[in-house]
Design an enzyme around this catalytic site. Structure first.
Site, short mmCIF file in Angstrom:
data_model
loop_
_atom_site.label_atom_id
_atom_site.label_comp_id
_atom_site.label_asym_id
_atom_site.label_seq_id
_atom_site.Cartn_x
_atom_site.Cartn_y
_atom_site.Cartn_z
N ASP A 1 0.86 -1.18 0.00
CA ASP A 1 0.00 0.00 0.00
C ASP A 1 0.90 1.24 0.00
O ASP A 1 2.10 1.14 0.30
CB ASP A 1 -0.88 -0.05 1.25
CG ASP A 1 -1.69 1.21 1.45
OD1 ASP A 1 -2.38 1.62 0.49
OD2 ASP A 1 -1.62 1.79 2.54
N ASP B 1 -0.29 5.14 0.99
CA ASP B 1 -0.55 6.09 2.07
C ASP B 1 -0.59 5.40 3.42
O ASP B 1 -1.35 4.45 3.61
CB ASP B 1 -1.88 6.82 1.82
CG ASP B 1 -1.80 7.75 0.62
OD1 ASP B 1 -0.96 8.66 0.65
OD2 ASP B 1 -2.55 7.54 -0.35
N THR C 1 -2.51 0.69 -4.53
CA THR C 1 -2.97 1.88 -3.83
C THR C 1 -4.35 2.31 -4.30
O THR C 1 -4.72 2.11 -5.45
CB THR C 1 -1.97 3.05 -4.03
OG1 THR C 1 -2.50 4.24 -3.43
CG2 THR C 1 -1.70 3.32 -5.51
N SER C 2 -5.10 2.95 -3.40
CA SER C 2 -6.40 3.51 -3.75
C SER C 2 -6.26 4.87 -4.44
O SER C 2 -7.25 5.44 -4.90
CB SER C 2 -7.28 3.65 -2.50
OG SER C 2 -7.60 2.38 -1.99
N LYS D 1 -10.68 -0.99 -2.08
CA LYS D 1 -10.50 -1.68 -0.81
C LYS D 1 -11.65 -1.27 0.10
O LYS D 1 -12.06 -0.11 0.05
CB LYS D 1 -9.16 -1.28 -0.16
CG LYS D 1 -7.93 -1.60 -1.00
CD LYS D 1 -6.68 -0.97 -0.35
CE LYS D 1 -5.45 -1.15 -1.21
NZ LYS D 1 -4.26 -0.46 -0.67
N ASP E 1 -1.72 -0.30 6.28
CA ASP E 1 -1.89 0.44 7.54
C ASP E 1 -3.35 0.57 7.96
O ASP E 1 -3.62 0.83 9.13
CB ASP E 1 -1.33 1.85 7.40
CG ASP E 1 -2.20 2.73 6.50
OD1 ASP E 1 -2.72 3.74 7.00
OD2 ASP E 1 -2.38 2.39 5.33
#
Length: 218
Positions: free
Chosen positions: A14, A16, A109-110, A141, A166
């Protein structure tokens, strides 16, 4: 902390909160959005980490039309991409990524491509060659689609991947993909990862003779 050793064939990362600390920007953008919509900022911040913006909006404003969420999301992505003040690497991220050079790994990643590119650059981190971003998936996600796509692009079975995450949404996505999850940072330990570290200074990766990876955590 008890050290954990995981064996894998690929790592899925991931961005962030895992490689990049962008909390300052996320707080600024989402608290401003919360105020515009008369929502409690603290409650909103419990929802938004790890998800695409429009998916968070759908949870926070369930009666609002999808099109409006998507339009709002585009505006917010542009704001976030332009605002890199306070964006820094998670401690150990640069050394961790350097240690993965030539090894199977992907960014999942989003964020969309412009946002991922801006934040990784602001934090002084190289973009992994294989990237799964918001444009690559149909579901945010905690849906596992992103992690499953990352594994497929690397040609590795989901069960042979270790995810670094995270957020609650991200950890749930990794679990739903059938992968083991290393939680990074203070939020992660609340959501049942297989192992948890304070930051990436507590992770070391070595290559075994058969090409698999041994991940030392803690």
């Amino acid at each position: 902390m008890t050290a954990t050793v995981l064996t894998a064939r690929a790592l899925l990362l991931d961005m962030d909160g895992t490689l990049v600390n962008s909390d300052a920007v996320v707080e600024r953008i989402w608290r401003s959005w919360s105020a515009r919509h008369g929502l409690d900022g603290d409650e909103v911040m419990q929802v938004v980490h790890g998800r695409q913006g429009h998916a968070s909006m759908a949870l926070l404003l369930p009666d609002r039309p999808v099109r409006q969420n998507l339009e709002d999301n585009e505006r917010m992505l542009a704001e976030e991409t332009a605002d890199t003040d306070g964006v820094v690497e998670i401690p150990g991220a640069a050394a961790f990524l350097a240690s993965l050079a030539g090894l199977p790994h992907a960014l999942v990643t989003s964020a969309d491509v412009p946002l991922a590119t801006a934040r990784m650059a602001a934090a002084g981190l190289p973009l992994p060659e294989v990237r799964v971003t918001a444009e690559s998936v149909g579901a945010s996600k905690p849906d596992p689609e992103g992690f499953l796509k990352g594994a497929a692009e690397l040609g590795v079975a989901p069960a042979d991947c270790v995810v670094f995450e995270d957020s609650a949404a991200g950890i749930a996505a990794g679990r739903a993909a059938g992968m083991r999850v290393v939680g990074v940072g203070p939020r992660a330990g609340l959501h049942g990862p297989d192992a948890v570290v304070r930051d990436l200074t507590e992770v070391r990766v070595e290559t075994l003779g058969d090409g698999s990876l041994r991940v030392h955590v803690g």
